[in-house]
Design a protein around this motif. Structure first.
Motif, PDB file in Angstrom:
ATOM      1  N   HIS A  31       0.865  -1.186   0.000  1.00  0.00           N
ATOM      2  CA  HIS A  31       0.000   0.000   0.000  1.00  0.00           C
ATOM      3  C   HIS A  31       0.898   1.231   0.000  1.00  0.00           C
ATOM      4  CE1 HIS A  31      -3.984  -1.799   0.912  1.00  0.00           C
ATOM      5  NE2 HIS A  31      -3.247  -2.766   1.438  1.00  0.00           N
ATOM      6  N   ASN A  33       0.708   5.547   0.249  1.00  0.00           N
ATOM      7  CA  ASN A  33      -0.087   6.777   0.365  1.00  0.00           C
ATOM      8  C   ASN A  33       0.847   7.935   0.690  1.00  0.00           C
ATOM      9  OD1 ASN A  33       0.409   6.401   3.150  1.00  0.00           O
ATOM     10  ND2 ASN A  33      -1.485   7.467   3.642  1.00  0.00           N
ATOM     11  N   VAL A  41      -7.135   7.997   5.444  1.00  0.00           N
ATOM     12  CA  VAL A  41      -6.390   6.947   4.747  1.00  0.00           C
ATOM     13  C   VAL A  41      -5.362   6.316   5.684  1.00  0.00           C
ATOM     14  CG1 VAL A  41      -4.941   6.420   2.757  1.00  0.00           C
ATOM     15  CG2 VAL A  41      -6.709   8.158   2.561  1.00  0.00           C
ATOM     16  N   HIS A 118      -2.954   4.828  -3.010  1.00  0.00           N
ATOM     17  CA  HIS A 118      -4.090   5.535  -2.416  1.00  0.00           C
ATOM     18  C   HIS A 118      -4.109   7.007  -2.808  1.00  0.00           C
ATOM     19  CE1 HIS A 118      -5.382   2.315   0.419  1.00  0.00           C
ATOM     20  NE2 HIS A 118      -4.146   1.902   0.182  1.00  0.00           N
ATOM     21  N   ASP A 119      -5.201   7.399  -3.447  1.00  0.00           N
ATOM     22  CA  ASP A 119      -5.467   8.812  -3.741  1.00  0.00           C
ATOM     23  C   ASP A 119      -4.573   9.400  -4.839  1.00  0.00           C
ATOM     24  OD1 ASP A 119      -7.738   9.340  -2.370  1.00  0.00           O
ATOM     25  OD2 ASP A 119      -6.758  10.061  -0.551  1.00  0.00           O
ATOM     26  N   ARG A 137      -6.660   3.261  -5.494  1.00  0.00           N
ATOM     27  CA  ARG A 137      -7.687   3.324  -4.462  1.00  0.00           C
ATOM     28  C   ARG A 137      -7.999   4.801  -4.219  1.00  0.00           C
ATOM     29  NH1 ARG A 137     -12.088   3.303  -1.794  1.00  0.00           N
ATOM     30  NH2 ARG A 137     -12.293   1.743  -0.174  1.00  0.00           N
ATOM     31  N   HIS A 139      -9.993   7.861  -2.531  1.00  0.00           N
ATOM     32  CA  HIS A 139     -10.758   8.150  -1.308  1.00  0.00           C
ATOM     33  C   HIS A 139     -11.542   9.453  -1.408  1.00  0.00           C
ATOM     34  CE1 HIS A 139      -8.757   5.036   1.251  1.00  0.00           C
ATOM     35  NE2 HIS A 139      -7.819   5.166   0.327  1.00  0.00           N
TER      36      HIS A 139
END
Ligand code: UDP
Length: 398
Positions: A31, A33, A41, A118-119, A137, A139
């Motif tokens: 993951h 971010n 998150v 993420h994002d 992913r 958000h």
């Protein structure tokens, strides 16, 4: 301990998660971010990664870095993507963004079988993908993005194997990759959500000069225009005309990837105008116990966002049996069922109206509180999200 979640979701659900995880145990999962703390998150990843590891998955979490200019760029993009054309985007920010994608791609080991990005902040890393299945992913609310920023970002997003949004409404017709909807979740066993003694709740309130005997309206949010802090103050002021001993706590914390927080905080202080019953608290991002205590102490919780990806704070409050008055935005709409788990309100006046109504009706507060907890138990606990992530991995790698 994943077993401990059986008490909330049942043994069958835990079995299903184990079975799925077994099928995926050969895969390495990453993951990525843009902040280790502050905001939803990071909040989820802190809990999700240990659970994935416990299931025998080889899961890692990495955080990209950037300088002030980069985070100004990504915050501008973030605002532009959620607020549309209203945001001005200086053209040089695109280059700043690209520069930091390259720096991070060189510094981070991205050699994994499955990569969740993420994002928008690290979305451009996909340009440097060498192997593996990559999932974007998202958000945030992408339903009405700034056209130019979205065109820029879309070039990257189209290179992913799949995208995951919070709610089906955020999926995009102009993306050809598979799009899944998975709502985020809260962890009932985390320091933020687990049961705490009443004495702790009172102690925390006293520490911040909040009177446990008087009615309390709460919003927990970063100081961000999208969370409508001025609208919250306005709503409180209207409500206070009818409930004179009402107190407001607005609890926020700085997020490392959000350079605007300071300015919004200052404007909010101005709007509060020295009212001693308004407590604007800027606490460190790891103040989980404090957030937990205030959510438990509140009579009514507000999440008056104008734009919202999901709004974890809503589920956090519902789980603690608090009715929530939420803005009609993004994921709030699937958490606040109007008239059942709380009320949806757009203007400060309607938000105040429902606040006064709930403060005067303890029985209805209680009933809504029960419904809210059940709604979260069925839909928004971390085990649900974990299971859906595992299904998403099975789907892209099949
Ligand atoms: N949060 C916190 N302290 C604060 C403000 C927020 O711990 O002062 C937490 C909050 O409890 C929630 C998360 O940060 O878990 C915010 O997530 P949400 O989805 O509501 O909003 P985001 O910040 O991601 O836009």
């Amino acid at each position: 301990m994943i077993e401990k979640y059986a008490e909330f979701v049942g043994e069958q659900e835990i079995d299903a998660i184990y079975k799925l995880a077994q099928r995926l145990s050969d895969l390495s999962i990453l993951h990525v971010n843009s902040t280790a703390a502050g905001g939803g998150v990071a909040e989820i990843l802190q809990r999700m990664i240990p659970l994935m590891r416990e299931l025998g998955l080889r899961a890692d979490w990495k955080v990209i870095r950037g300088d002030e200019e980069f985070f100004t760029a990504t915050k501008t993009f973030h605002n532009a993507l959620q607020m549309g054309k209203a945001v001005e985007v200086p053209p040089h920010l695109y280059q700043v963004y690209e520069k930091w994608q390259e720096i991070n791609a060189n510094e981070l080991d991205l050699d994994y079988d499955v990569v969740f990005i993420h994002d928008p902040q690290p979305a451009g890393l996909v340009k440097y993908r060498k192997r593996g299945w990559w999932i974007w992913r998202c958000h945030i609310d992408l339903s009405t993005p700034h056209p130019e920023v979205w065109t820029f970002l879309r070039r990257y997003v189209s290179q992913y194997h799949a995208a995951i949004f919070h709610i089906p409404e955020f999926a995009r017709d102009d993306l050809e990759i598979p799009q899944l909807a998975i709502p985020p979740s809260i962890d009932p066993l985390s320091p933020k959500n687990r049961e705490i003694p009443h004495t702790t709740v009172e102690r925390v309130l006293k520490k911040f000069d909040v009177d446990p005997e008087r009615p309390l309206l709460l919003q927990v949010s970063r100081f961000d225009w999208a969370k409508d802090p001025l609208g919250v103050i306005q709503a409180y002021k209207y409500a206070k005309r009818h409930v004179p001993d009402l107190q407001l706590v607005y609890l926020g914390s700085p997020a490392h990837d959000d350079p605007e927080g300071e300015a919004v905080y200052r404007e909010t202080v101005k709007a509060a105008g020295g009212d001693k019953d308004i407590h604007l608290l800027m606490l460190p991002p790891d103040s989980h116990l404090e957030v937990n205590a205030f959510q438990r102490a509140a009579d009514v919780v507000m999440q008056k966002s104008i734009r919202e990806g999901f709004g974890l704070t809503v589920s956090e409050a519902l789980w603690k049996k608090k009715p929530v008055i939420g803005g009609r935005a993004g994921g709030i709409k699937i958490q606040v069922i109007h008239g059942v788990t709380g009320f949806l309100a757009t203007t400060p006046r309607t938000a105040a109206h429902y606040t006064v109504f709930l403060l005067r009706e303890p029985k209805i507060r209680e009933e809504m509180g029960r419904a809210g907890r059940e709604h979260v138990r069925r839909n928004f606990l971390i085990t649900h999200q974990l299971r859906r992530y595992l299904m998403a991995i099975a789907f892209v790698t099949k």
